[in-house]
Scaffold this motif. Sequence first.
Motif, PDB file in Angstrom:
ATOM      1  N   LEU A 126      -5.889   9.008 -14.728  1.00 33.84           N
ATOM      2  CA  LEU A 126      -6.524   7.836 -14.134  1.00 33.84           C
ATOM      3  C   LEU A 126      -5.964   6.542 -14.719  1.00 33.84           C
ATOM      4  O   LEU A 126      -5.758   5.559 -13.995  1.00 33.84           O
ATOM      5  CB  LEU A 126      -8.035   7.913 -14.343  1.00 33.84           C
ATOM      6  CG  LEU A 126      -8.916   6.953 -13.527  1.00 33.84           C
ATOM      7  CD1 LEU A 126      -8.791   7.267 -12.044  1.00 33.84           C
ATOM      8  CD2 LEU A 126     -10.357   7.056 -13.977  1.00 33.84           C
ATOM      9  N   ARG A 170     -12.731   8.078  -8.658  1.00 32.68           N
ATOM     10  CA  ARG A 170     -13.108   9.463  -8.940  1.00 32.68           C
ATOM     11  C   ARG A 170     -14.569   9.540  -9.364  1.00 32.68           C
ATOM     12  O   ARG A 170     -15.101   8.621  -9.984  1.00 32.68           O
ATOM     13  CB  ARG A 170     -12.233  10.048 -10.052  1.00 32.68           C
ATOM     14  CG  ARG A 170     -10.752  10.212  -9.700  1.00 32.68           C
ATOM     15  CD  ARG A 170      -9.954  10.621 -10.925  1.00 32.68           C
ATOM     16  NE  ARG A 170      -8.536  10.830 -10.634  1.00 32.68           N
ATOM     17  CZ  ARG A 170      -7.982  12.019 -10.476  1.00 32.68           C
ATOM     18  NH1 ARG A 170      -8.726  13.126 -10.558  1.00 32.68           N
ATOM     19  NH2 ARG A 170      -6.686  12.139 -10.229  1.00 32.68           N
ATOM     20  N   PRO A 221     -10.024  12.527  -6.626  1.00 28.76           N
ATOM     21  CA  PRO A 221     -10.309  11.272  -5.916  1.00 28.76           C
ATOM     22  C   PRO A 221     -11.285  11.485  -4.766  1.00 28.76           C
ATOM     23  O   PRO A 221     -11.235  12.498  -4.058  1.00 28.76           O
ATOM     24  CB  PRO A 221      -8.926  10.847  -5.410  1.00 28.76           C
ATOM     25  CG  PRO A 221      -7.960  11.473  -6.360  1.00 28.76           C
ATOM     26  CD  PRO A 221      -8.577  12.797  -6.743  1.00 28.76           C
ATOM     27  N   SER A 231     -13.155   4.006 -11.872  1.00 31.74           N
ATOM     28  CA  SER A 231     -11.884   3.526 -11.326  1.00 31.74           C
ATOM     29  C   SER A 231     -11.274   2.549 -12.315  1.00 31.74           C
ATOM     30  O   SER A 231     -11.963   1.988 -13.169  1.00 31.74           O
ATOM     31  CB  SER A 231     -12.089   2.848  -9.962  1.00 31.74           C
ATOM     32  OG  SER A 231     -13.015   1.767 -10.090  1.00 31.74           O
ATOM     33  N   HIS A 260      -1.157   2.683 -12.943  1.00 31.78           N
ATOM     34  CA  HIS A 260      -2.383   3.465 -13.083  1.00 31.78           C
ATOM     35  C   HIS A 260      -2.831   3.905 -11.696  1.00 31.78           C
ATOM     36  O   HIS A 260      -2.348   3.393 -10.666  1.00 31.78           O
ATOM     37  CB  HIS A 260      -3.484   2.645 -13.747  1.00 31.78           C
ATOM     38  CG  HIS A 260      -3.887   1.431 -12.944  1.00 31.78           C
ATOM     39  ND1 HIS A 260      -4.836   1.467 -11.942  1.00 31.78           N
ATOM     40  CD2 HIS A 260      -3.435   0.144 -12.995  1.00 31.78           C
ATOM     41  CE1 HIS A 260      -4.967   0.257 -11.428  1.00 31.78           C
ATOM     42  NE2 HIS A 260      -4.135  -0.561 -12.039  1.00 31.78           N
ATOM     43  N   GLU A 261      -3.720   4.857 -11.654  1.00 33.08           N
ATOM     44  CA  GLU A 261      -4.250   5.324 -10.372  1.00 33.08           C
ATOM     45  C   GLU A 261      -5.104   4.239  -9.728  1.00 33.08           C
ATOM     46  O   GLU A 261      -5.846   3.534 -10.411  1.00 33.08           O
ATOM     47  CB  GLU A 261      -5.099   6.580 -10.569  1.00 33.08           C
ATOM     48  CG  GLU A 261      -4.302   7.856 -10.631  1.00 33.08           C
ATOM     49  CD  GLU A 261      -5.188   9.082 -10.498  1.00 33.08           C
ATOM     50  OE1 GLU A 261      -6.384   8.912 -10.175  1.00 33.08           O
ATOM     51  OE2 GLU A 261      -4.695  10.188 -10.714  1.00 33.08           O
ATOM     52  N   ASP A 262      -4.983   4.108  -8.420  1.00 34.73           N
ATOM     53  CA  ASP A 262      -5.845   3.184  -7.699  1.00 34.73           C
ATOM     54  C   ASP A 262      -6.962   3.919  -6.969  1.00 34.73           C
ATOM     55  O   ASP A 262      -7.620   3.365  -6.085  1.00 34.73           O
ATOM     56  CB  ASP A 262      -5.032   2.343  -6.707  1.00 34.73           C
ATOM     57  CG  ASP A 262      -4.260   3.211  -5.718  1.00 34.73           C
ATOM     58  OD1 ASP A 262      -4.408   4.442  -5.751  1.00 34.73           O
ATOM     59  OD2 ASP A 262      -3.499   2.635  -4.913  1.00 34.73           O
ATOM     60  N   THR A 263      -7.185   5.173  -7.338  1.00 33.72           N
ATOM     61  CA  THR A 263      -8.224   5.972  -6.701  1.00 33.72           C
ATOM     62  C   THR A 263      -9.566   5.754  -7.393  1.00 33.72           C
ATOM     63  O   THR A 263      -9.655   5.185  -8.479  1.00 33.72           O
ATOM     64  CB  THR A 263      -7.877   7.465  -6.762  1.00 33.72           C
ATOM     65  OG1 THR A 263      -7.778   7.851  -8.148  1.00 33.72           O
ATOM     66  CG2 THR A 263      -6.548   7.736  -6.083  1.00 33.72           C
TER      67      THR A 263
END
Length: 498
Positions: free
Chosen positions: A259, A455, A469, A441, A450-453
């Motif tokens: 993440l 979770r 996600p 997030s 970094h992740e833009d999802t």
Amino acid sequence: MERHQTTRVGTGIEGLDTILRGGLPAHRLYLVQGDPGVGKTTLALQFLLEGARNGERTLYVTLSETREELTGVAASHGWDLAGIDVFEMSAGESASTADENTLYLPSEVELGERMAALLAEVERVQPTRIVLDSCTELRLLAQTPLRFRRQVLAFKEGLVRRSCTVLLLETPIVRGGDAMLQSLVHGVIEMEQLSPLYGAERRRLRIVKLREVKFRGGYHDLTLVDEGVRVFPRLVAAEFTPGFTKGVVSSGIPSIDLLVGGGLERGTSMLLLGPAGSGKSTFAIRYAVSAAERGEYVTMFMFDEGLETLLVRCAVLGMPLEPHLASGRISVHQVDPAELSPGEFAHRVRREVEQNKARIVIIDSLNGYLNAMPEEHFVVIQLHEVLSYLRQQGVLTILTLAQHGLVGPTMTTTVDVSYLADTVVVLRYFEATGRLRKAVSVLKKRTGAHEDTIREYMLGEEGLAVGPPLTTFQGILTGTPTFVGDPGEEGPLLEGAK
């Protein structure tokens, strides 16, 4: 041209000597001014005791306090004044003779007698350090500013010529002190006492002037403790040279590391934002436990939660802290915001980093840290210095900040510090399938991708679990998302939360 090196005199107060860049220039006259109760007498005694420890002769001249009162002050700090000569110039000594005089003003006779007696005592003791307590009494005896100025000049010439370093104590009548007196001395140390609306009094110190020395300016917090006056120099991050081995810090949970783009870099800071109970402290402790298991030292400053509550909660979540506390890998410091000054807090942080080699520092929470500030509009500046210092030391800093409100997109914070952090992680509540769930997030990460999802995560007996996600929901950050998946599909929700 070779620069002249001035001999320095240590004050016996480590933090004050740091501010003075090694101590006071010797054989000079200095003024220590401040309100009653701020610690002037205690500071002066430490100055003389330091001289006595170095084998010097020292003299305390008191015009207002008795020897017994002075001994009582020293005893309250566990000090013995056996190595200090005390000379009492009591106001009652010449009261009877002054009334009999008819040719001169009583003040003229009394002042002359006292100064002659003082110089005779100096000749007898031959001190290298002298404290005169206080200038206020001399001012009353002199009665006129001109006579007072002349007396101070004569006092200065007579004592400095004898190679004495002199501290004059004064309780100023007007705010800022007497400009005329300040112009006569080599340096001025101003001590202040502040009274917040709630909590203990706050004391601080600043160097108004000091010839020959490039001192550290500004206000510096101080406290009065059993050991005497303790001064905490204002933290200036630019004075520290960066130099550390770069690396990535793992949380111990692969999904969290993914993440934040593979982990958090050393020398950076992460801010955990979210409402009360959303798991901010749990995320921070997850990093602490993982670091302790790798053999690193972690220090936690807890402003809100008690230690016993923390231990119980971590045990329930499958992250017991007792083994790491026993091994010394994790230390927890319970902080009372009403009793702590920002300077003392910065000093504690430095001690943990420089002496105990802390690799992760957790501040939980910034809401409590804010309450420890005597003036809230300077909180961001002070926090910036602390974070800059920790960054240069290669320390990962984890901060938590509670937001007002529980559900919805309009949650606010007391102060905006998100721009100071390198990584910002947002925790949110949201509603789905008739249950209250939690989502995480990452809003930003300066040091990489970094992740833009978004979770879902869950806190349970097995610790912190982070799911895949949430691709079948929209509007999670509002608190009331809309399901956009195929009919009959529940989405990638964690089973334990159903």
